[in-house]
Enzyme design. Structure first.
Site, PDB file in Angstrom:
ATOM      1  N   GLU A 208      -6.258  17.888  59.642  1.00  0.00           N
ATOM      2  CA  GLU A 208      -6.011  16.738  60.194  1.00  0.00           C
ATOM      3  C   GLU A 208      -5.001  16.070  59.412  1.00  0.00           C
ATOM      4  O   GLU A 208      -4.714  15.856  58.715  1.00  0.00           O
ATOM      5  CB  GLU A 208      -7.781  15.559  58.989  1.00  0.00           C
ATOM      6  CG  GLU A 208      -9.300  16.935  59.637  1.00  0.00           C
ATOM      7  CD  GLU A 208     -10.353  15.705  58.780  1.00  0.00           C
ATOM      8  OE1 GLU A 208      -9.902  14.954  58.334  1.00  0.00           O
ATOM      9  OE2 GLU A 208     -11.035  15.785  59.392  1.00  0.00           O
ATOM     10  N   LYS A 210      -2.810  12.992  57.930  1.00  0.00           N
ATOM     11  CA  LYS A 210      -3.394  12.658  57.040  1.00  0.00           C
ATOM     12  C   LYS A 210      -2.450  11.035  56.984  1.00  0.00           C
ATOM     13  O   LYS A 210      -1.496  11.098  56.952  1.00  0.00           O
ATOM     14  CB  LYS A 210      -2.461  12.945  55.525  1.00  0.00           C
ATOM     15  CG  LYS A 210      -2.916  12.320  54.471  1.00  0.00           C
ATOM     16  CD  LYS A 210      -2.089  12.941  52.820  1.00  0.00           C
ATOM     17  CE  LYS A 210      -2.751  12.554  51.810  1.00  0.00           C
ATOM     18  NZ  LYS A 210      -2.641  10.974  51.722  1.00  0.00           N
ATOM     19  N   ARG A 230     -11.551   2.706  47.467  1.00  0.00           N
ATOM     20  CA  ARG A 230     -11.538   3.835  46.652  1.00  0.00           C
ATOM     21  C   ARG A 230     -12.040   4.920  45.564  1.00  0.00           C
ATOM     22  O   ARG A 230     -12.689   4.776  44.752  1.00  0.00           O
ATOM     23  CB  ARG A 230     -10.472   4.408  46.793  1.00  0.00           C
ATOM     24  CG  ARG A 230      -9.452   6.409  45.980  1.00  0.00           C
ATOM     25  CD  ARG A 230      -8.879   6.922  46.242  1.00  0.00           C
ATOM     26  NE  ARG A 230      -7.960   7.494  45.779  1.00  0.00           N
ATOM     27  CZ  ARG A 230      -8.126   8.519  44.403  1.00  0.00           C
ATOM     28  NH1 ARG A 230      -8.404   7.225  43.492  1.00  0.00           N
ATOM     29  NH2 ARG A 230      -7.269   9.744  43.643  1.00  0.00           N
ATOM     30  N   GLU A 259     -10.111   5.678  56.540  1.00  0.00           N
ATOM     31  CA  GLU A 259      -8.948   5.040  56.637  1.00  0.00           C
ATOM     32  C   GLU A 259      -7.641   4.161  56.971  1.00  0.00           C
ATOM     33  O   GLU A 259      -8.574   3.807  58.372  1.00  0.00           O
ATOM     34  CB  GLU A 259      -7.058   5.958  56.530  1.00  0.00           C
ATOM     35  CG  GLU A 259      -6.200   5.943  55.693  1.00  0.00           C
ATOM     36  CD  GLU A 259      -6.000   6.154  54.661  1.00  0.00           C
ATOM     37  OE1 GLU A 259      -6.779   6.793  54.205  1.00  0.00           O
ATOM     38  OE2 GLU A 259      -5.220   6.175  53.916  1.00  0.00           O
ATOM     39  N   PHE A 299     -12.599   9.465  59.451  1.00  0.00           N
ATOM     40  CA  PHE A 299     -12.670  11.278  59.408  1.00  0.00           C
ATOM     41  C   PHE A 299     -14.233  12.056  59.334  1.00  0.00           C
ATOM     42  O   PHE A 299     -13.907  13.336  59.033  1.00  0.00           O
ATOM     43  CB  PHE A 299     -11.328  11.201  58.501  1.00  0.00           C
ATOM     44  CG  PHE A 299     -11.446  10.555  57.928  1.00  0.00           C
ATOM     45  CD1 PHE A 299     -11.624  11.176  56.039  1.00  0.00           C
ATOM     46  CD2 PHE A 299      -9.930   9.908  57.234  1.00  0.00           C
ATOM     47  CE1 PHE A 299     -11.710  10.799  54.565  1.00  0.00           C
ATOM     48  CE2 PHE A 299     -10.048   9.789  56.079  1.00  0.00           C
ATOM     49  CZ  PHE A 299     -10.880   9.812  54.742  1.00  0.00           C
ATOM     50  N   ARG A 377     -13.825  18.747  43.037  1.00  0.00           N
ATOM     51  CA  ARG A 377     -14.782  19.596  42.690  1.00  0.00           C
ATOM     52  C   ARG A 377     -14.564  20.041  43.812  1.00  0.00           C
ATOM     53  O   ARG A 377     -14.338  19.912  44.926  1.00  0.00           O
ATOM     54  CB  ARG A 377     -15.954  18.769  42.495  1.00  0.00           C
ATOM     55  CG  ARG A 377     -16.040  18.657  41.081  1.00  0.00           C
ATOM     56  CD  ARG A 377     -18.111  18.567  40.757  1.00  0.00           C
ATOM     57  NE  ARG A 377     -18.389  19.977  41.002  1.00  0.00           N
ATOM     58  CZ  ARG A 377     -18.262  20.592  39.788  1.00  0.00           C
ATOM     59  NH1 ARG A 377     -17.287  20.227  38.252  1.00  0.00           N
ATOM     60  NH2 ARG A 377     -18.098  21.799  39.186  1.00  0.00           N
ATOM     61  N   LYS A 383      -4.434  18.859  50.704  1.00  0.00           N
ATOM     62  CA  LYS A 383      -3.593  18.188  51.438  1.00  0.00           C
ATOM     63  C   LYS A 383      -2.147  18.769  51.038  1.00  0.00           C
ATOM     64  O   LYS A 383      -1.659  19.241  50.417  1.00  0.00           O
ATOM     65  CB  LYS A 383      -3.643  16.261  50.456  1.00  0.00           C
ATOM     66  CG  LYS A 383      -2.685  16.454  49.556  1.00  0.00           C
ATOM     67  CD  LYS A 383      -3.156  15.308  48.612  1.00  0.00           C
ATOM     68  CE  LYS A 383      -2.884  15.358  47.204  1.00  0.00           C
ATOM     69  NZ  LYS A 383      -3.547  13.831  46.378  1.00  0.00           N
TER      70      LYS A 383
HETATM   71  N1  LIG Z   1      -7.665  12.758  57.890  1.00  0.00           N
HETATM   72  C1  LIG Z   1      -8.029  12.559  56.497  1.00  0.00           C
HETATM   73  N2  LIG Z   1      -9.259  12.893  55.514  1.00  0.00           N
HETATM   74  C2  LIG Z   1      -8.765  12.545  54.092  1.00  0.00           C
HETATM   75  N3  LIG Z   1      -7.629  11.847  53.402  1.00  0.00           N
HETATM   76  C3  LIG Z   1      -7.276  11.008  54.261  1.00  0.00           C
HETATM   77  C4  LIG Z   1      -7.195  11.360  55.669  1.00  0.00           C
HETATM   78  N4  LIG Z   1      -6.482  10.734  55.767  1.00  0.00           N
HETATM   79  C5  LIG Z   1      -5.498  10.241  54.531  1.00  0.00           C
HETATM   80  N5  LIG Z   1      -6.538  10.186  53.924  1.00  0.00           N
HETATM   81  C6  LIG Z   1      -5.911   9.791  52.656  1.00  0.00           C
HETATM   82  O1  LIG Z   1      -5.501  10.295  51.873  1.00  0.00           O
HETATM   83  C7  LIG Z   1      -6.160  10.123  50.516  1.00  0.00           C
HETATM   84  C8  LIG Z   1      -5.546  11.459  49.626  1.00  0.00           C
HETATM   85  O2  LIG Z   1      -4.280  11.832  49.770  1.00  0.00           O
HETATM   86  P1  LIG Z   1      -2.938  11.059  48.920  1.00  0.00           P
HETATM   87  O3  LIG Z   1      -2.094  11.909  47.792  1.00  0.00           O
HETATM   88  O4  LIG Z   1      -1.773  10.207  49.842  1.00  0.00           O
HETATM   89  O5  LIG Z   1      -4.092   9.770  48.497  1.00  0.00           O
HETATM   90  P2  LIG Z   1      -4.171  10.254  46.094  1.00  0.00           P
HETATM   91  O6  LIG Z   1      -4.959   8.838  46.133  1.00  0.00           O
HETATM   92  O7  LIG Z   1      -2.775   9.883  45.420  1.00  0.00           O
HETATM   93  O8  LIG Z   1      -4.962  11.364  46.463  1.00  0.00           O
HETATM   94  P3  LIG Z   1      -5.942  11.738  45.953  1.00  0.00           P
HETATM   95  O9  LIG Z   1      -6.821  10.442  45.814  1.00  0.00           O
HETATM   96  O10 LIG Z   1      -6.109  13.257  46.524  1.00  0.00           O
HETATM   97  O11 LIG Z   1      -5.356  11.716  44.339  1.00  0.00           O
HETATM   98  C9  LIG Z   1      -7.537   9.590  50.366  1.00  0.00           C
HETATM   99  O12 LIG Z   1      -7.706   8.839  49.649  1.00  0.00           O
HETATM  100  C10 LIG Z   1      -6.819   9.010  51.807  1.00  0.00           C
HETATM  101  O13 LIG Z   1      -7.165   7.667  51.707  1.00  0.00           O
END
Ligand SMILES: Nc1ncnc2c1ncn2[C@@H]1O[C@H](COP(=O)(O)OP(=O)(O)OP(=O)(O)O)[C@@H](O)[C@H]1O
Length: 524
Positions: A208, A210, A230, A259, A299, A377, A383
């Site tokens: 997907e 991001k 979040r 998002e 998503f 988990r 990502k």
């Molecule tokens: N298709 C998608 N599926 C899931 N999350 C997505 C998607 N597109 C964007 N996101 C965002 O990406 C976040 C996760 O990636 P990112 O590393 O940038 O953020 P993070 O908060 O630092 O990561 P994480 O939550 O994995 O620690 C998700 O919390 C969501 O906000």
């Protein structure tokens, strides 16, 4: 429960590296605790104050206070004292806070004082404690850990689950159900180095886009729509366009995950900073929304018209999402049904390249056969981004020179260790905008515990996302590596220090770099 007991267990948990022993210590503590004390005990053990920031700096703590001879403080006494400290405001607040802190310290034994000091300076942070607490609660009550974990996800926090479970036993967990209007902890992603690596790890998966915006969990119950971040904060009032868009959907009672992003007139995504600024505007929401309208892109779907969809495999949740949400409001994706299919793998790589070309930050790969589960988990979501980034904790900052005189500039960056301490990985003063510089100066001064005129040491609480070009060996830093060309991308106020990247992650990447190869060359 006596506060001394919590201090003792905290010390015991930190002193052993055996996970099973940590769980045993926690289980013993929970079994003996009054259920109503546990919502305080868990954050204390994790090194958090339930009151959040209470404005106690180094000044209030530096003078030693004679300790009490024996333990008399109850957990609730400490909570009441800290609530009083947090409530102090106005002229003379600093002095009054110091007086209250000293009074509390005077009622504490030497061991309790050490623990309190660690709590107030942020030094007893135990990143993994919430996960351990779930295991400890399971052990103390003879409940399968998976059931406790699920209840915690549904409740959005450990404390309420702990209290009910300890007071009423495993049957109480049935009360924690997916409910429209009550946010659940979101599912999160791990990182993978490339799309190919992710596909190999996950098997059949969706790739997907991001989107770099703000995570929202949207609950709709008829006309009532609520949106949560979040960290489960309710931001409905700041997103009028979301309420309107969700109101148009056909499902009457749904929970969606997605998002919020902003697209420029050229169709390209606007920067995260723009979006954060827009969502941060509390006063003139309508004006801000007119200036930078946001769109919701979904998503996942967790609930639809009376049905809990959490345990359905992702492929089925996708199908349900497609029934209720029109295509322009759904995230774009490519599918790799068979990881051995070379053509599908090439298509996934092409989708990644195309997504970047459209201005998005990367892709998220998701195993098609997995349920929705809170946190990271099982690593069912991975990502992949072209730029390496780490979420690190600011340990200290140096006063700037020249144009930056009077500003805290050069940041000391730390990665988390298992025992709750931090290993410094390097420093950076690059990538900061003037706004960021001003903001971090204010924020770091609030967190300051020591200032020698050059360097201000701070409570390790602020998480900053750092981009870097690679890792290199270094004898100067404790983990044995440092960052090349580190620069600030943004502050991550939505993350606690417990969620920052670990030394283990960093060293894993160092190995993954393959010494001496390609762009990530390791320099001696
Ligand atoms: N298709 C998608 N599926 C899931 N999350 C997505 C998607 N597109 C964007 N996101 C965002 O990406 C976040 C996760 O990636 P990112 O590393 O940038 O953020 P993070 O908060 O630092 O990561 P994480 O939550 O994995 O620690 C998700 O919390 C969501 O906000």
């Amino acid at each position: 429960m006596l506060f001394a007991r919590v201090a003792e267990v905290s010390k015991g948990v930190a002193a052993t590296s055996a996970r099973s022993r940590k769980i045993e210590l926690l289980a013993e503590l929970f079994a003996a605790a009054e259920p109503d004390d546990v919502p305080l005990v868990i954050p204390y053990l994790a090194g958090r104050l339930p009151q959040g920031r209470i404005g106690v700096g180094w000044n209030a703590l530096k003078e030693p206070v004679a300790p009490a001879a024996g333990p008399t403080l109850a957990v609730r006494d400490v909570d009441a004292a800290l609530t009083a400290v947090a409530g102090v405001s106005g002229a003379g607040a600093q002095g009054e806070r110091r007086r209250l802190v000293q009074e509390l310290m005077g009622a504490a034994t030497a061991d309790e004082q050490r623990f309190l000091f660690g709590l107030l300076t942020g030094e007893v942070r135990q990143g993994a404690l919430d996960a351990l607490a779930v295991e400890g609660l399971a052990r103390a009550t003879g409940t399968p850990a998976a059931r406790v974990r699920r209840a915690v996800m549904l409740a959005g926090a450990t404390a309420p689950v702990a209290r009910e479970l300890l007071a009423r036993g495993p049957d109480a967990l049935a009360e924690f159900r997916l409910t429209v209007g009550r946010p659940v902890q979101p599912m999160l992603a791990h990182s993978a180095g490339s799309v190919g690596e992710g596909v190999d790890k996950l098997g059949p998966c969706a790739v997907e886009e991001k989107l770099d915006g703000i995570r929202v969990q949207v609950h709709r119950d008829g006309d009532r729509v609520r949106a949560y971040t979040r960290t489960l904060d309710d931001i409905t009032d700041r997103l009028p366009e979301l309420t309107a868009a969700v109101g148009e959907l056909s499902g009457d009672r749904v929970i969606l995950d997605g998002e919020m992003i902003a697209l420029g007139t050229d169709g390209r995504p606007r920067s995260f900073q723009d979006i954060a600024g827009r969502v941060g505007a509390r006063l003139d929401v309508a004006g801000a929304a007119a200036h930078l309208p946001l769109s919701a892109v979904f998503f996942d779907i967790l609930y639809a018209d009376g049905e809990d969809l959490l345990d359905l495999p992702l492929s089925e949740r996708h199908a349900r999402l497609a029934r209720l949400v029109p295509e322009p409001m759904r995230v774009r994706r490519a599918l790799v049904a068979d990881p051995a299919d070379e053509e599908a793998r090439r298509a996934a790589d092409a989708f990644f390249a195309e997504t970047l070309a459209r201005g998005h930050e990367g892709v998220v790969l998701k195993a098609l056969d997995t349920p929705y589960s809170a946190g990271r988990r099982g690593a069912a979501w991975l990502k992949v981004k072209p730029v390496h980034t780490l979420d690190l904790v600011v340990l200290a900052a140096e006063w700037g020179h020249g144009r930056r005189t009077g500003k805290l500039s050069n940041l000391h960056l730390g990665a988390r260790r298992d025992d709750g301490t931090y290993a410094m990985l390097g420093k950076t003063f690059k990538g900061m905008t003037d706004v960021m510089l001003a903001w971090q100066t204010d924020r770091l001064r609030e967190l300051a515990v020591e200032d020698d005129g050059f360097t201000v040491r701070v409570r390790p609480e602020l998480v900053v996302e750092i981009a870097y070009d690679g890792l290199q060996r270094s004898t100067r830093y404790p983990a044995g590596v440092t960052l090349r060309f580190a620069r600030v991308v943004r502050y991550r106020e939505d993350k606690t220090a417990a969620e920052a990247d670990t030394v283990e992650t960093v060293l894993g990447r160092h190995e993954g770099q393959g010494e001496g190869s390609g762009e990530d060359r390791v320099e001696g």
